[in-house]
Design a protein around this motif. Structure first.
Motif, PDB file in Angstrom:
ATOM      1  N   ARG A 265       0.966  -1.428   0.215  1.00  0.00           N
ATOM      2  CA  ARG A 265       0.116   0.109   0.104  1.00  0.00           C
ATOM      3  C   ARG A 265       0.862   1.373  -0.082  1.00  0.00           C
ATOM      4  O   ARG A 265       0.557   2.355  -0.458  1.00  0.00           O
ATOM      5  N   ILE A 268       1.751   2.050  -3.684  1.00  0.00           N
ATOM      6  CA  ILE A 268       0.711   2.499  -4.361  1.00  0.00           C
ATOM      7  C   ILE A 268       0.555   3.962  -3.877  1.00  0.00           C
ATOM      8  O   ILE A 268       0.357   4.824  -4.839  1.00  0.00           O
ATOM      9  N   ASP A 269       0.534   4.314  -2.854  1.00  0.00           N
ATOM     10  CA  ASP A 269       0.491   5.550  -2.439  1.00  0.00           C
ATOM     11  C   ASP A 269       1.539   6.646  -2.570  1.00  0.00           C
ATOM     12  O   ASP A 269       1.289   7.663  -3.133  1.00  0.00           O
ATOM     13  N   ARG A 272       1.024   7.744  -6.584  1.00  0.00           N
ATOM     14  CA  ARG A 272      -0.053   8.698  -6.694  1.00  0.00           C
ATOM     15  C   ARG A 272       0.245   9.925  -7.221  1.00  0.00           C
ATOM     16  O   ARG A 272      -0.325  10.444  -8.158  1.00  0.00           O
ATOM     17  N   THR A 275       1.084   9.766 -10.830  1.00  0.00           N
ATOM     18  CA  THR A 275       0.145   8.994 -11.918  1.00  0.00           C
ATOM     19  C   THR A 275      -0.414   9.457 -13.177  1.00  0.00           C
ATOM     20  O   THR A 275      -0.502   9.307 -14.189  1.00  0.00           O
ATOM     21  N   TRP A 298      -5.338  -2.772 -10.994  1.00  0.00           N
ATOM     22  CA  TRP A 298      -4.931  -1.401 -10.303  1.00  0.00           C
ATOM     23  C   TRP A 298      -6.133  -0.807  -9.547  1.00  0.00           C
ATOM     24  O   TRP A 298      -5.976  -0.512  -8.358  1.00  0.00           O
ATOM     25  N   ARG A 302      -5.757   0.181  -5.644  1.00  0.00           N
ATOM     26  CA  ARG A 302      -5.803   1.654  -5.536  1.00  0.00           C
ATOM     27  C   ARG A 302      -7.012   2.010  -4.653  1.00  0.00           C
ATOM     28  O   ARG A 302      -6.878   3.174  -3.781  1.00  0.00           O
ATOM     29  N   GLU A 427      -6.317   9.786 -13.360  1.00  0.00           N
ATOM     30  CA  GLU A 427      -6.737   9.783 -11.804  1.00  0.00           C
ATOM     31  C   GLU A 427      -7.289  10.883 -11.472  1.00  0.00           C
ATOM     32  O   GLU A 427      -6.614  12.100 -11.122  1.00  0.00           O
TER      33      GLU A 427
END
Length: 450
Positions: A265, A268-269, A272, A275, A298, A302, A427
Protein backbone atom coordinates in the motif's frame (compact mmCIF):
# COMPACT_ATOMS: atom_id res chain seq x y z
CA UNK A 1 -29.08 36.89 -16.72
CA UNK A 2 -26.47 38.91 -18.52
CA UNK A 3 -22.71 38.41 -18.25
CA UNK A 4 -22.00 41.68 -16.37
CA UNK A 5 -18.46 41.52 -15.08
CA UNK A 6 -17.30 37.90 -15.10
CA UNK A 7 -19.82 35.15 -14.65
CA UNK A 8 -18.83 31.48 -14.44
CA UNK A 9 -21.59 28.92 -14.92
CA UNK A 10 -20.79 25.59 -13.23
CA UNK A 11 -22.93 22.71 -14.50
CA UNK A 12 -23.24 20.06 -11.81
CA UNK A 13 -23.53 20.59 -8.07
CA UNK A 14 -21.86 17.45 -6.77
CA UNK A 15 -18.39 17.39 -5.23
CA UNK A 16 -16.57 18.60 -8.37
CA UNK A 17 -18.93 21.55 -8.89
CA UNK A 18 -18.86 22.62 -5.25
CA UNK A 19 -15.07 22.40 -5.03
CA UNK A 20 -14.70 24.52 -8.17
CA UNK A 21 -17.28 27.11 -7.06
CA UNK A 22 -15.56 27.39 -3.69
CA UNK A 23 -12.13 27.89 -5.29
CA UNK A 24 -13.52 30.54 -7.65
CA UNK A 25 -15.13 32.53 -4.83
CA UNK A 26 -12.95 31.85 -1.77
CA UNK A 27 -11.13 35.19 -2.06
CA UNK A 28 -14.50 36.98 -2.36
CA UNK A 29 -13.76 38.64 -5.72
CA UNK A 30 -16.11 41.55 -6.37
CA UNK A 31 -15.99 41.17 -10.16
CA UNK A 32 -16.80 37.45 -10.35
CA UNK A 33 -20.01 35.61 -9.74
CA UNK A 34 -20.80 31.94 -10.07
CA UNK A 35 -24.03 30.18 -10.96
CA UNK A 36 -24.19 26.54 -9.93
CA UNK A 37 -26.76 24.43 -11.80
CA UNK A 38 -27.87 21.19 -10.12
CA UNK A 39 -30.97 19.09 -10.76
CA UNK A 40 -31.00 17.45 -7.31
CA UNK A 41 -32.56 19.29 -4.36
CA UNK A 42 -29.23 19.41 -2.49
CA UNK A 43 -25.80 20.48 -3.65
CA UNK A 44 -22.53 18.82 -2.67
CA UNK A 45 -23.87 15.28 -2.62
CA UNK A 46 -24.06 13.96 -6.17
CA UNK A 47 -24.11 10.16 -6.49
CA UNK A 48 -21.26 9.70 -4.02
CA UNK A 49 -22.32 11.60 -0.90
CA UNK A 50 -26.11 11.48 -0.77
CA UNK A 51 -27.70 10.74 2.60
CA UNK A 52 -28.17 6.99 2.58
CA UNK A 53 -26.94 4.00 4.49
CA UNK A 54 -24.78 5.23 7.40
CA UNK A 55 -22.65 2.11 6.91
CA UNK A 56 -21.53 3.45 3.54
CA UNK A 57 -18.14 4.83 4.52
CA UNK A 58 -15.74 6.98 2.57
CA UNK A 59 -13.01 4.84 1.04
CA UNK A 60 -10.43 7.59 1.66
CA UNK A 61 -9.21 8.53 5.13
CA UNK A 62 -10.45 11.76 6.69
CA UNK A 63 -6.92 13.16 6.58
CA UNK A 64 -6.93 12.97 2.76
CA UNK A 65 -10.44 14.36 2.21
CA UNK A 66 -9.97 18.05 2.93
CA UNK A 67 -11.65 20.19 0.27
CA UNK A 68 -8.67 22.54 0.37
CA UNK A 69 -5.30 21.44 -1.06
CA UNK A 70 -3.44 23.89 1.19
CA UNK A 71 -5.27 22.97 4.42
CA UNK A 72 -5.13 19.18 4.90
CA UNK A 73 -6.76 19.33 8.36
CA UNK A 74 -9.83 21.26 7.15
CA UNK A 75 -12.24 18.29 7.03
CA UNK A 76 -10.99 16.86 10.33
CA UNK A 77 -11.39 20.23 12.03
CA UNK A 78 -14.92 20.53 10.63
CA UNK A 79 -15.76 17.05 11.97
CA UNK A 80 -14.40 17.99 15.41
CA UNK A 81 -16.62 21.08 15.47
CA UNK A 82 -19.84 19.11 14.85
CA UNK A 83 -22.30 18.68 17.77
CA UNK A 84 -21.89 14.88 17.66
CA UNK A 85 -18.11 15.18 17.60
CA UNK A 86 -15.75 13.81 14.96
CA UNK A 87 -17.41 10.32 14.74
CA UNK A 88 -14.03 8.61 14.95
CA UNK A 89 -10.87 8.83 17.08
CA UNK A 90 -8.35 10.44 14.73
CA UNK A 91 -7.85 11.78 11.18
CA UNK A 92 -6.76 8.35 9.90
CA UNK A 93 -10.26 6.91 10.10
CA UNK A 94 -13.21 6.56 7.72
CA UNK A 95 -16.53 8.34 8.22
CA UNK A 96 -19.97 7.91 6.59
CA UNK A 97 -20.29 9.25 3.07
CA UNK A 98 -23.25 11.46 3.97
CA UNK A 99 -21.04 13.34 6.48
CA UNK A 100 -18.90 14.48 3.56
CA UNK A 101 -22.00 15.74 1.78
CA UNK A 102 -22.82 17.79 4.89
CA UNK A 103 -19.26 19.14 4.89
CA UNK A 104 -19.44 20.27 1.26
CA UNK A 105 -22.81 21.93 1.87
CA UNK A 106 -21.35 23.83 4.83
CA UNK A 107 -18.30 24.79 2.79
CA UNK A 108 -20.37 26.48 0.12
CA UNK A 109 -23.15 27.97 2.28
CA UNK A 110 -21.34 31.24 3.24
CA UNK A 111 -20.68 32.02 -0.44
CA UNK A 112 -24.33 31.98 -1.51
CA UNK A 113 -25.54 35.28 -2.86
CA UNK A 114 -28.34 37.21 -1.23
CA UNK A 115 -29.34 39.21 -4.30
CA UNK A 116 -27.88 37.29 -7.26
CA UNK A 117 -25.45 40.06 -8.24
CA UNK A 118 -22.29 38.56 -6.75
CA UNK A 119 -21.08 35.44 -5.01
CA UNK A 120 -22.83 32.14 -5.63
CA UNK A 121 -26.29 31.59 -7.07
CA UNK A 122 -27.66 28.05 -7.01
CA UNK A 123 -30.20 27.21 -9.70
CA UNK A 124 -32.15 23.98 -9.43
CA UNK A 125 -32.65 22.56 -12.88
CA UNK A 126 -31.12 20.41 -15.59
CA UNK A 127 -28.81 21.85 -18.19
CA UNK A 128 -30.17 20.87 -21.61
CA UNK A 129 -27.77 22.69 -23.95
CA UNK A 130 -24.59 24.78 -23.96
CA UNK A 131 -23.72 27.22 -26.73
CA UNK A 132 -20.44 29.09 -27.09
CA UNK A 133 -20.62 32.52 -28.70
CA UNK A 134 -17.76 34.91 -29.53
CA UNK A 135 -18.36 37.01 -26.42
CA UNK A 136 -20.20 34.71 -24.01
CA UNK A 137 -21.68 31.29 -23.35
CA UNK A 138 -25.40 30.54 -23.21
CA UNK A 139 -26.71 27.70 -21.07
CA UNK A 140 -30.30 26.56 -21.63
CA UNK A 141 -32.13 24.62 -18.94
CA UNK A 142 -34.74 21.93 -19.51
CA UNK A 143 -37.50 24.39 -18.56
CA UNK A 144 -36.35 26.84 -21.26
CA UNK A 145 -34.52 29.26 -18.95
CA UNK A 146 -31.40 30.72 -20.58
CA UNK A 147 -28.41 31.85 -18.51
CA UNK A 148 -25.49 33.66 -20.10
CA UNK A 149 -21.99 33.98 -18.70
CA UNK A 150 -18.37 34.46 -19.64
CA UNK A 151 -17.39 30.80 -19.09
CA UNK A 152 -19.13 27.47 -18.51
CA UNK A 153 -17.55 24.52 -16.72
CA UNK A 154 -18.89 20.97 -16.93
CA UNK A 155 -18.66 19.35 -13.50
CA UNK A 156 -21.22 16.63 -14.11
CA UNK A 157 -19.34 13.92 -12.21
CA UNK A 158 -20.15 10.28 -12.84
CA UNK A 159 -22.79 9.62 -15.45
CA UNK A 160 -25.39 7.24 -14.05
CA UNK A 161 -26.23 4.25 -16.21
CA UNK A 162 -28.78 4.35 -19.02
CA UNK A 163 -32.44 3.23 -18.58
CA UNK A 164 -32.87 0.04 -16.60
CA UNK A 165 -33.58 -3.32 -18.24
CA UNK A 166 -36.23 -5.77 -17.07
CA UNK A 167 -35.32 -7.26 -13.72
CA UNK A 168 -32.81 -4.50 -12.95
CA UNK A 169 -33.08 -2.28 -9.87
CA UNK A 170 -31.54 1.15 -9.37
CA UNK A 171 -28.14 0.78 -7.64
CA UNK A 172 -28.36 4.19 -5.96
CA UNK A 173 -31.73 3.55 -4.29
CA UNK A 174 -32.16 1.49 -1.14
CA UNK A 175 -33.26 -2.16 -1.58
CA UNK A 176 -36.44 -1.30 0.33
CA UNK A 177 -37.31 1.55 -2.07
CA UNK A 178 -36.55 -0.78 -5.00
CA UNK A 179 -39.06 -3.29 -3.62
CA UNK A 180 -36.57 -6.17 -3.55
CA UNK A 181 -37.96 -9.34 -1.95
CA UNK A 182 -35.82 -10.02 1.11
CA UNK A 183 -35.77 -13.75 0.28
CA UNK A 184 -34.89 -13.38 -3.40
CA UNK A 185 -31.50 -14.10 -4.92
CA UNK A 186 -29.91 -10.79 -5.89
CA UNK A 187 -27.32 -10.62 -8.66
CA UNK A 188 -24.90 -7.71 -8.48
CA UNK A 189 -22.90 -6.96 -11.61
CA UNK A 190 -19.45 -5.73 -10.64
CA UNK A 191 -17.32 -6.56 -7.60
CA UNK A 192 -15.87 -3.13 -6.79
CA UNK A 193 -16.70 -0.47 -4.21
CA UNK A 194 -20.26 0.09 -5.48
CA UNK A 195 -20.97 -3.62 -5.01
CA UNK A 196 -19.57 -3.45 -1.49
CA UNK A 197 -21.89 -0.54 -0.64
CA UNK A 198 -24.93 -2.34 -2.06
CA UNK A 199 -24.19 -5.53 -0.11
CA UNK A 200 -24.04 -3.45 3.07
CA UNK A 201 -27.41 -1.92 2.15
CA UNK A 202 -28.96 -5.35 1.57
CA UNK A 203 -27.66 -6.62 4.92
CA UNK A 204 -28.86 -3.49 6.71
CA UNK A 205 -32.36 -3.91 5.31
CA UNK A 206 -32.53 -7.50 6.51
CA UNK A 207 -32.01 -9.31 3.24
CA UNK A 208 -32.12 -13.09 3.79
CA UNK A 209 -31.69 -14.35 0.23
CA UNK A 210 -28.50 -15.22 -1.59
CA UNK A 211 -26.32 -12.37 -2.86
CA UNK A 212 -24.19 -13.14 -5.92
CA UNK A 213 -21.61 -10.63 -7.19
CA UNK A 214 -20.14 -11.20 -10.65
CA UNK A 215 -17.36 -9.54 -12.59
CA UNK A 216 -15.00 -10.55 -15.35
CA UNK A 217 -12.16 -11.37 -12.95
CA UNK A 218 -14.02 -11.66 -9.64
CA UNK A 219 -11.58 -9.28 -7.93
CA UNK A 220 -12.58 -7.63 -4.66
CA UNK A 221 -11.22 -4.28 -3.45
CA UNK A 222 -8.35 -4.57 -0.98
CA UNK A 223 -8.58 -2.79 2.36
CA UNK A 224 -6.70 0.13 3.86
CA UNK A 225 -4.08 -0.38 6.56
CA UNK A 226 -2.03 2.08 8.53
CA UNK A 227 1.30 1.77 6.77
CA UNK A 228 4.54 3.70 6.77
CA UNK A 229 4.75 6.07 3.79
CA UNK A 230 7.18 5.31 0.98
CA UNK A 231 8.85 7.86 -1.31
CA UNK A 232 9.76 7.63 -4.97
CA UNK A 233 12.41 9.91 -6.39
CA UNK A 234 11.04 11.43 -9.58
CA UNK A 235 14.32 10.56 -11.31
CA UNK A 236 13.83 6.80 -10.77
CA UNK A 237 10.39 6.63 -12.41
CA UNK A 238 10.53 5.49 -16.06
CA UNK A 239 8.29 8.18 -17.53
CA UNK A 240 7.45 7.62 -21.20
CA UNK A 241 8.10 3.87 -21.09
CA UNK A 242 5.73 1.35 -22.63
CA UNK A 243 3.25 -0.18 -20.19
CA UNK A 244 5.10 -3.55 -20.00
CA UNK A 245 8.45 -2.18 -18.79
CA UNK A 246 6.67 0.36 -16.58
CA UNK A 247 4.63 -2.30 -14.76
CA UNK A 248 7.66 -4.59 -14.43
CA UNK A 249 9.61 -1.74 -12.81
CA UNK A 250 6.71 -0.98 -10.47
CA UNK A 251 6.21 -4.59 -9.43
CA UNK A 252 9.94 -4.92 -8.75
CA UNK A 253 9.91 -1.80 -6.56
CA UNK A 254 6.93 -3.18 -4.62
CA UNK A 255 8.74 -6.51 -4.13
CA UNK A 256 11.84 -4.74 -2.81
CA UNK A 257 9.72 -2.58 -0.50
CA UNK A 258 7.85 -5.62 0.89
CA UNK A 259 11.11 -7.59 1.27
CA UNK A 260 12.43 -4.73 3.40
CA UNK A 261 9.42 -5.00 5.69
CA UNK A 262 7.14 -2.49 3.95
CA UNK A 263 3.56 -2.86 2.73
CA UNK A 264 2.47 -2.74 -0.93
CA UNK A 265 0.00 0.00 0.00
CA UNK A 266 2.91 2.32 0.70
CA UNK A 267 4.14 1.87 -2.87
CA UNK A 268 0.69 2.47 -4.39
CA UNK A 269 0.31 5.63 -2.29
CA UNK A 270 3.82 6.80 -3.20
CA UNK A 271 3.18 6.59 -6.95
CA UNK A 272 -0.03 8.63 -6.65
CA UNK A 273 1.60 12.06 -7.11
CA UNK A 274 3.04 10.87 -10.43
CA UNK A 275 0.14 8.91 -11.93
CA UNK A 276 -1.25 11.76 -14.03
CA UNK A 277 2.14 12.44 -15.61
CA UNK A 278 2.73 8.70 -16.13
CA UNK A 279 -0.63 8.44 -17.90
CA UNK A 280 -0.02 11.49 -20.07
CA UNK A 281 3.38 10.21 -21.19
CA UNK A 282 2.17 6.66 -21.93
CA UNK A 283 1.88 5.90 -25.66
CA UNK A 284 -1.75 5.53 -26.76
CA UNK A 285 -1.26 1.80 -27.42
CA UNK A 286 0.02 1.36 -23.86
CA UNK A 287 -2.95 3.24 -22.42
CA UNK A 288 -5.24 0.88 -24.34
CA UNK A 289 -3.38 -2.21 -23.07
CA UNK A 290 -3.51 -0.90 -19.51
CA UNK A 291 -7.28 -0.39 -19.69
CA UNK A 292 -7.83 -3.87 -21.13
CA UNK A 293 -5.42 -5.94 -19.04
CA UNK A 294 -4.22 -4.09 -15.94
CA UNK A 295 -6.93 -1.63 -14.97
CA UNK A 296 -8.94 -4.08 -12.83
CA UNK A 297 -5.83 -5.00 -10.82
CA UNK A 298 -4.89 -1.35 -10.37
CA UNK A 299 -8.41 -0.43 -9.26
CA UNK A 300 -8.68 -3.03 -6.47
CA UNK A 301 -5.31 -2.00 -5.02
CA UNK A 302 -5.75 1.72 -5.55
CA UNK A 303 -9.44 2.18 -4.55
CA UNK A 304 -9.53 0.44 -1.18
CA UNK A 305 -12.20 -0.12 1.46
CA UNK A 306 -12.22 0.87 5.11
CA UNK A 307 -11.01 -1.98 7.38
CA UNK A 308 -14.40 -2.19 9.10
CA UNK A 309 -16.11 -2.61 5.71
CA UNK A 310 -13.62 -5.35 4.79
CA UNK A 311 -14.63 -7.16 7.99
CA UNK A 312 -18.35 -7.00 7.12
CA UNK A 313 -17.79 -8.30 3.60
CA UNK A 314 -15.41 -11.01 4.85
CA UNK A 315 -18.07 -12.19 7.29
CA UNK A 316 -20.74 -12.27 4.56
CA UNK A 317 -18.42 -14.37 2.37
CA UNK A 318 -17.48 -16.71 5.22
CA UNK A 319 -21.08 -17.57 6.13
CA UNK A 320 -22.21 -17.87 2.50
CA UNK A 321 -24.43 -14.78 2.43
CA UNK A 322 -22.30 -13.42 -0.42
CA UNK A 323 -20.82 -15.38 -3.32
CA UNK A 324 -18.34 -13.89 -5.79
CA UNK A 325 -18.15 -15.31 -9.33
CA UNK A 326 -15.56 -14.55 -12.00
CA UNK A 327 -17.65 -14.70 -15.12
CA UNK A 328 -19.66 -12.90 -17.76
CA UNK A 329 -23.38 -12.56 -18.41
CA UNK A 330 -24.63 -14.41 -21.49
CA UNK A 331 -28.41 -13.81 -21.45
CA UNK A 332 -31.04 -12.35 -19.16
CA UNK A 333 -34.60 -13.65 -19.67
CA UNK A 334 -37.29 -11.86 -17.63
CA UNK A 335 -39.82 -14.14 -15.93
CA UNK A 336 -42.47 -13.99 -13.21
CA UNK A 337 -39.91 -14.25 -10.43
CA UNK A 338 -37.52 -11.65 -11.85
CA UNK A 339 -35.16 -13.07 -14.46
CA UNK A 340 -33.38 -16.24 -15.49
CA UNK A 341 -29.72 -15.41 -15.95
CA UNK A 342 -27.27 -17.45 -17.99
CA UNK A 343 -23.61 -16.74 -17.43
CA UNK A 344 -20.25 -18.18 -18.36
CA UNK A 345 -17.62 -18.65 -15.65
CA UNK A 346 -14.15 -17.39 -16.46
CA UNK A 347 -12.20 -20.03 -18.38
CA UNK A 348 -15.24 -22.21 -19.07
CA UNK A 349 -17.13 -22.71 -22.33
CA UNK A 350 -20.48 -23.95 -20.99
CA UNK A 351 -23.05 -21.63 -19.42
CA UNK A 352 -24.62 -21.86 -15.97
CA UNK A 353 -28.10 -20.70 -14.92
CA UNK A 354 -29.26 -18.61 -11.99
CA UNK A 355 -32.80 -17.53 -11.11
CA UNK A 356 -32.69 -14.04 -9.59
CA UNK A 357 -35.24 -11.69 -8.13
CA UNK A 358 -33.31 -8.57 -9.08
CA UNK A 359 -30.18 -7.48 -10.92
CA UNK A 360 -28.15 -4.50 -9.69
CA UNK A 361 -25.62 -3.01 -12.10
CA UNK A 362 -22.68 -1.89 -9.94
CA UNK A 363 -20.14 -1.96 -12.77
CA UNK A 364 -19.78 1.71 -12.02
CA UNK A 365 -20.41 4.69 -14.14
CA UNK A 366 -20.95 5.00 -17.86
CA UNK A 367 -17.39 4.92 -19.13
CA UNK A 368 -18.11 5.76 -22.78
CA UNK A 369 -19.23 9.39 -23.10
CA UNK A 370 -20.93 8.40 -26.34
CA UNK A 371 -23.42 6.44 -24.21
CA UNK A 372 -24.06 9.40 -21.91
CA UNK A 373 -27.64 10.28 -21.10
CA UNK A 374 -26.58 13.67 -19.70
CA UNK A 375 -28.18 16.27 -22.01
CA UNK A 376 -25.41 18.84 -21.40
CA UNK A 377 -22.70 16.40 -22.51
CA UNK A 378 -24.89 15.17 -25.35
CA UNK A 379 -25.47 18.69 -26.69
CA UNK A 380 -21.74 19.45 -26.81
CA UNK A 381 -20.94 16.18 -28.58
CA UNK A 382 -23.86 16.40 -31.02
CA UNK A 383 -22.95 19.95 -32.05
CA UNK A 384 -19.21 19.24 -32.30
CA UNK A 385 -18.27 21.56 -29.43
CA UNK A 386 -16.71 18.54 -27.72
CA UNK A 387 -15.30 15.23 -28.90
CA UNK A 388 -14.71 11.83 -27.36
CA UNK A 389 -11.10 10.79 -26.81
CA UNK A 390 -9.65 7.89 -28.86
CA UNK A 391 -10.06 5.40 -25.98
CA UNK A 392 -13.68 6.49 -25.40
CA UNK A 393 -13.26 7.00 -21.66
CA UNK A 394 -13.85 10.76 -21.54
CA UNK A 395 -14.03 13.92 -23.57
CA UNK A 396 -10.89 15.54 -24.92
CA UNK A 397 -9.58 18.43 -22.83
CA UNK A 398 -6.28 20.30 -22.79
CA UNK A 399 -3.94 20.13 -19.76
CA UNK A 400 -5.67 23.38 -18.72
CA UNK A 401 -9.09 21.66 -18.77
CA UNK A 402 -10.36 23.50 -21.86
CA UNK A 403 -12.82 21.39 -23.85
CA UNK A 404 -11.52 20.45 -27.31
CA UNK A 405 -13.98 20.62 -30.20
CA UNK A 406 -14.56 18.26 -33.12
CA UNK A 407 -11.82 19.98 -35.14
CA UNK A 408 -9.23 19.73 -32.37
CA UNK A 409 -9.41 23.38 -31.28
CA UNK A 410 -9.59 24.12 -27.55
CA UNK A 411 -12.37 26.40 -26.37
CA UNK A 412 -11.68 29.71 -24.64
CA UNK A 413 -14.95 29.58 -22.72
CA UNK A 414 -15.87 25.93 -22.13
CA UNK A 415 -14.07 23.80 -19.54
CA UNK A 416 -14.53 20.49 -17.73
CA UNK A 417 -13.40 19.09 -14.38
CA UNK A 418 -13.67 15.77 -12.58
CA UNK A 419 -14.33 12.28 -13.97
CA UNK A 420 -15.33 13.58 -17.42
CA UNK A 421 -11.67 14.53 -17.92
CA UNK A 422 -10.25 11.07 -17.14
CA UNK A 423 -8.94 10.65 -20.71
CA UNK A 424 -6.45 13.46 -20.08
CA UNK A 425 -5.66 12.88 -16.41
CA UNK A 426 -6.73 9.28 -15.63
CA UNK A 427 -6.56 9.67 -11.84
CA UNK A 428 -9.32 12.24 -11.53
CA UNK A 429 -12.19 10.57 -9.68
CA UNK A 430 -11.05 11.02 -6.06
CA UNK A 431 -11.33 14.22 -4.02
CA UNK A 432 -7.53 14.66 -3.54
CA UNK A 433 -7.10 14.82 -7.33
CA UNK A 434 -10.25 16.83 -8.10
CA UNK A 435 -9.58 19.47 -5.43
CA UNK A 436 -6.16 20.16 -6.97
CA UNK A 437 -7.60 20.31 -10.48
CA UNK A 438 -10.32 22.74 -9.35
CA UNK A 439 -7.85 24.96 -7.48
CA UNK A 440 -5.61 25.22 -10.55
CA UNK A 441 -8.47 25.93 -12.97
CA UNK A 442 -9.99 28.51 -10.63
CA UNK A 443 -6.64 30.31 -10.42
CA UNK A 444 -6.48 30.47 -14.23
CA UNK A 445 -10.07 31.63 -14.60
CA UNK A 446 -9.76 34.26 -11.88
CA UNK A 447 -6.65 35.60 -13.58
CA UNK A 448 -8.27 36.06 -16.98
CA UNK A 449 -9.13 39.50 -18.26
CA UNK A 450 -12.25 38.51 -20.19
Amino acid sequence: MGPEGRHAIVIGGGASGVLLAFQLLKTNPSDLRVTLIEKRPEIGRGLAYHAGNPEHLLNVRVTNMSALPDDPEHFWNWLCAQPAGPLCPDPYCFVPRHAYGDYLADLIAPLRSRDGTQGLTVVRGECAAIRENPSDVAVTLADGTCITGSTAILATGHDAAAPLLAGHAEPWASPADAGIDTNATVLILGTGLSMVDYVLSLLRYGHQGRIVAMSRRGLLPRAHRRVDPMRFAESEIPFGAEIGPLLRWFRRRIELHVAAGGDWRGAIDAIRPFTQRLWQELPLSSRRRFLEHARAWWDVHRHRTAPEVEARIGEALAVGRLTVIAGKLATVTPDAGGALVRYRRRGQAETSELQVGAIIDCTGIVRDPGASTNPAVRSLLDEGRARIDPLRIGIDVTPDCAIVNRNGSPSRRLYAVGPLTRAAFWEIIAVPDIRQQCAELATRLRGRDS
